[in-house]
Design an enzyme around this catalytic site. Structure first.
Site, PDB file in Angstrom:
ATOM      1  N   ASP A  35       0.853  -1.187   0.000  1.00  6.89           N
ATOM      2  CA  ASP A  35       0.000   0.000   0.000  1.00  6.89           C
ATOM      3  C   ASP A  35       0.890   1.239   0.000  1.00  6.89           C
ATOM      4  O   ASP A  35       2.098   1.140   0.181  1.00  6.89           O
ATOM      5  CB  ASP A  35      -0.985   0.014   1.180  1.00  6.89           C
ATOM      6  CG  ASP A  35      -0.304  -0.004   2.547  1.00  6.89           C
ATOM      7  OD1 ASP A  35       0.918   0.246   2.637  1.00  6.89           O
ATOM      8  OD2 ASP A  35      -0.992  -0.287   3.533  1.00  6.89           O
ATOM      9  N   ASP A  76     -10.208  -1.554  13.535  1.00  7.29           N
ATOM     10  CA  ASP A  76     -11.439  -1.599  12.745  1.00  7.29           C
ATOM     11  C   ASP A  76     -11.423  -2.750  11.724  1.00  7.29           C
ATOM     12  O   ASP A  76     -12.253  -2.787  10.820  1.00  7.29           O
ATOM     13  CB  ASP A  76     -11.617  -0.271  11.997  1.00  7.29           C
ATOM     14  CG  ASP A  76     -10.396   0.059  11.134  1.00  7.29           C
ATOM     15  OD1 ASP A  76      -9.385  -0.697  11.189  1.00  7.29           O
ATOM     16  OD2 ASP A  76     -10.439   1.072  10.420  1.00  7.29           O
ATOM     17  N   HIS A 128      -8.985  -3.328   9.587  1.00  7.30           N
ATOM     18  CA  HIS A 128      -8.284  -3.047   8.327  1.00  7.30           C
ATOM     19  C   HIS A 128      -6.939  -3.756   8.285  1.00  7.30           C
ATOM     20  O   HIS A 128      -6.363  -4.129   9.305  1.00  7.30           O
ATOM     21  CB  HIS A 128      -8.147  -1.538   8.105  1.00  7.30           C
ATOM     22  CG  HIS A 128      -6.954  -0.913   8.746  1.00  7.30           C
ATOM     23  ND1 HIS A 128      -6.990  -0.269   9.956  1.00  7.30           N
ATOM     24  CD2 HIS A 128      -5.654  -0.835   8.333  1.00  7.30           C
ATOM     25  CE1 HIS A 128      -5.799   0.186  10.257  1.00  7.30           C
ATOM     26  NE2 HIS A 128      -4.955  -0.156   9.297  1.00  7.30           N
TER      27      HIS A 128
END
Lengths: 236, 236, 236, 236
Positions: free
Chosen positions: D66, D128, D130
């Site tokens: 990423d 969360d 991710h």
């Protein structure tokens, strides 16, 4: 072949420990063989605390690959040394240690194959090119698991007695996985350290493949890693 | 070792074709070597229509493992025979065939390793235990890719000339992947059929491992399949 | 994902049979699951004679992945169909067929994991995106092995009864490996043929991943092969 | 899935470092992705001295998974953090680091597949759910490599700005390998530590698989290891 040269004995041991540990972290049964002898001493010191009381390593089974029986003793030299160096400090449960001995050796290959074969083997390299109990003159490349007479070669008796407390403890034979059984393992790792091993390392890598230098055949394995310290690599 | 005995030549060929084809069905580059000679003739007849014009097999690369150069010809005996038996009927694109020849042989192992190594090799077994160009007296277990003199053994010249149209075409040497290079392959398959091969098959499975019977060393490979017909297995 | 498009049903079946057979040729235990339904009919016709009476395939174990129990019958619909199409003509020994049923399903995953997991699964693809018993509305991605009520969706009862001789044979539930259990398999192969399957194939390859089209999740498997005939691929 | 629970952050880091290092010791090209974030800080401190100046690890290539581009900067947030934590102290050569950025992302999957795919990925797990740049509302299970708008969700802008020195540096989008691209990796390892991660770990292991908790899908990977410390495992 993957050749790894580390600075010194400590670094060699660390890398061998890392490789051996990592092969254990699997979500399935893992069958391994580890060597006795002086070379792996530090490897096992590093590994033991990382293995002890780790229930997530209950998938790992240990298969001894050689044994020198001792008259009057229940446990042979290899098992005794592995107990001291690794099995006891790492608290490996007895159910996950498969000994090689007079009772088990004729059916050991079948036992190993029935659980999917050996996944990994950590080996030492002797000055004379021996590994496991494959001493020059003791075994041939086509051997699976065999007994070797304590008088197989002129100096065999003397070499075996050196391992014993008293000469009377000498057994008629010792046991070893032969070259063919070892080569059936999916992955082999050989460790060697120190200047005194440098000639054997050179011979291993550059010499001809022959029964007289037993380890020579291992360089034909398609998944082999050789881990050296700089001294052992000094003649390359 | 996985031993497969089929009823006859047709069944042996079908199973070898199935195994070879299936190794190609991967979502990544696959590097294979296939043998010339008379044994695999039917294997390739079965395979060719299943490979021809299949763009989904564009991931497969072919590496020749031996070659007999011919004076005055661009293409050697092995390539000529593979062209006839397989590459032409299967319409394999030339970019996916990597020849072994006088220009390429010194860098061929490096080339093979740089693409991840050979995944699969289909081999025949000679009456004298030869495979690829590993004839008795021609190579040693530690050889990777080598040239072999056309006069290496007393009968070598005669054997090579038999492959040629005219004796004057004899080259000074031929080329072959040696035992060490072959053993580095991830998976080996050996095929043999017919009564005349039965003694070689028996020797392969039960004899000692020695350079004089070159194929003997292959039984040390951890991922080997031997496919026979009943005649070739008749002395087991 | 490896995408293989063959000319017609016969070629698709041949390739699927080749792939399935080749996975069996191993020198160790191999655990596979194969689908019932109409798509693989020809696959099994090709395979059966190549498997029958081959003792070298005694290493292969079959695990049923779904079952529709039938009231008053010992054997469910899936087992009955697999018997007819494959287990009987291929003469597979009962000891190597592991059924999924009311007695075994709660411990089936444990049983599968204890033998190293499933190596290979051959799957069909339904018009509605179902595979095994994973019908829309029946299971969720996180399910391992589950029972599905015969009234789980408005049309479930009707769909199940179509498989039965008489409506009174309807059982309260059927059994299936859920998406999580299927995804744990090391290799998946999906087959689909015919124009009527083209929309499902297109949806599988290009649609979103959602429980409403159960097979959509399978495209996340790192080792998946999809084998189609040209008609099934006609909307791509 | 293999679940490993270690006593504390140090032990978790040691085990993750061992596993990551060991995957690099291969005699072939190895392609890996490693995560930025705070969790792996200690992992990289352990690894760096064992990787630095080791020419035998020149077979390892790093693919960023990423990137948050920064206006006016040549290097994004992920690359900057990985440089600081690992690439610089481990002295990884730039030729073996493959960045993900505005220039490369559309062809990155093709690039990865052409070298045999990713072998290994080390991932963190967010509060969360991710992982990589797969935040809730940002990507869908079927995504390969995608751009995500900096305004994709109500709080996205705020979350991204937290990573920047100045708000004006906010780029229009960030980049991430999506779930489908991550799942194509041959082996996944997820690490999580600390009490604050315990609810996410519990949700990961026991919750439904849904885009709203992105990591949920990773439990469908057939070769996944989850390494926790006791605190992160405290709600199991």
């Amino acid at each position: 072949m993957k050749l790894i040269i580390e600075k010194d004995y400590e670094a060699m041991s660390q890398t061998a420990a890392t490789l051996t540990l990592a092969r254990m972290y699997q979500n399935r049964r893992v069958n391994i063989s580890i060597t006795a002898g002086s070379t792996p001493k530090r490897v096992y010191e590093i590994m033991a605390p990382q293995v002890k009381d780790k229930s997530y390593l209950d998938n790992v089974y240990y298969y001894n690959f050689d044994e020198i029986p001792v008259k009057g003793e229940k446990v042979g030299i290899t098992m005794r040394d592995l107990n001291t160096m690794y099995f006891t400090p790492a608290a490996i449960s007895r159910e996950r240690i498969v000994p090689l001995n007079e009772q088990t050796y004729t059916t050991q290959m079948e036992r190993i194959r029935s659980v999917g074969g050996l996944d990994f083997m950590l080996l030492g390299l002797g000055f004379d090119g021996h590994y496991c109990g494959n001493l020059p003159g003791a075994t041939h490349f086509e051997d699976e698991i065999v007994t070797v007479s304590s008088y197989a070669t002129p100096d065999m008796e003397k070499r075996l007695i050196k391992n014993l407390d008293r000469p009377e403890q000498l057994f008629d034979f010792y046991l070893t996985m032969g070259p063919k059984a070892v080569m059936e393992t999916k992955e082999l790792v050989i460790i060697a350290n120190g200047k005194r091993k440098a000639p054997a390392v050179k011979e291993f890598l550059t010499g001809t493949i022959r029964n007289e230098f037993p380890a020579s055949v291992l360089k034909l394995h398609p998944n082999l890693t050789l881990i050296l310290d700089e001294e052992a690599a000094s003649l390359l």
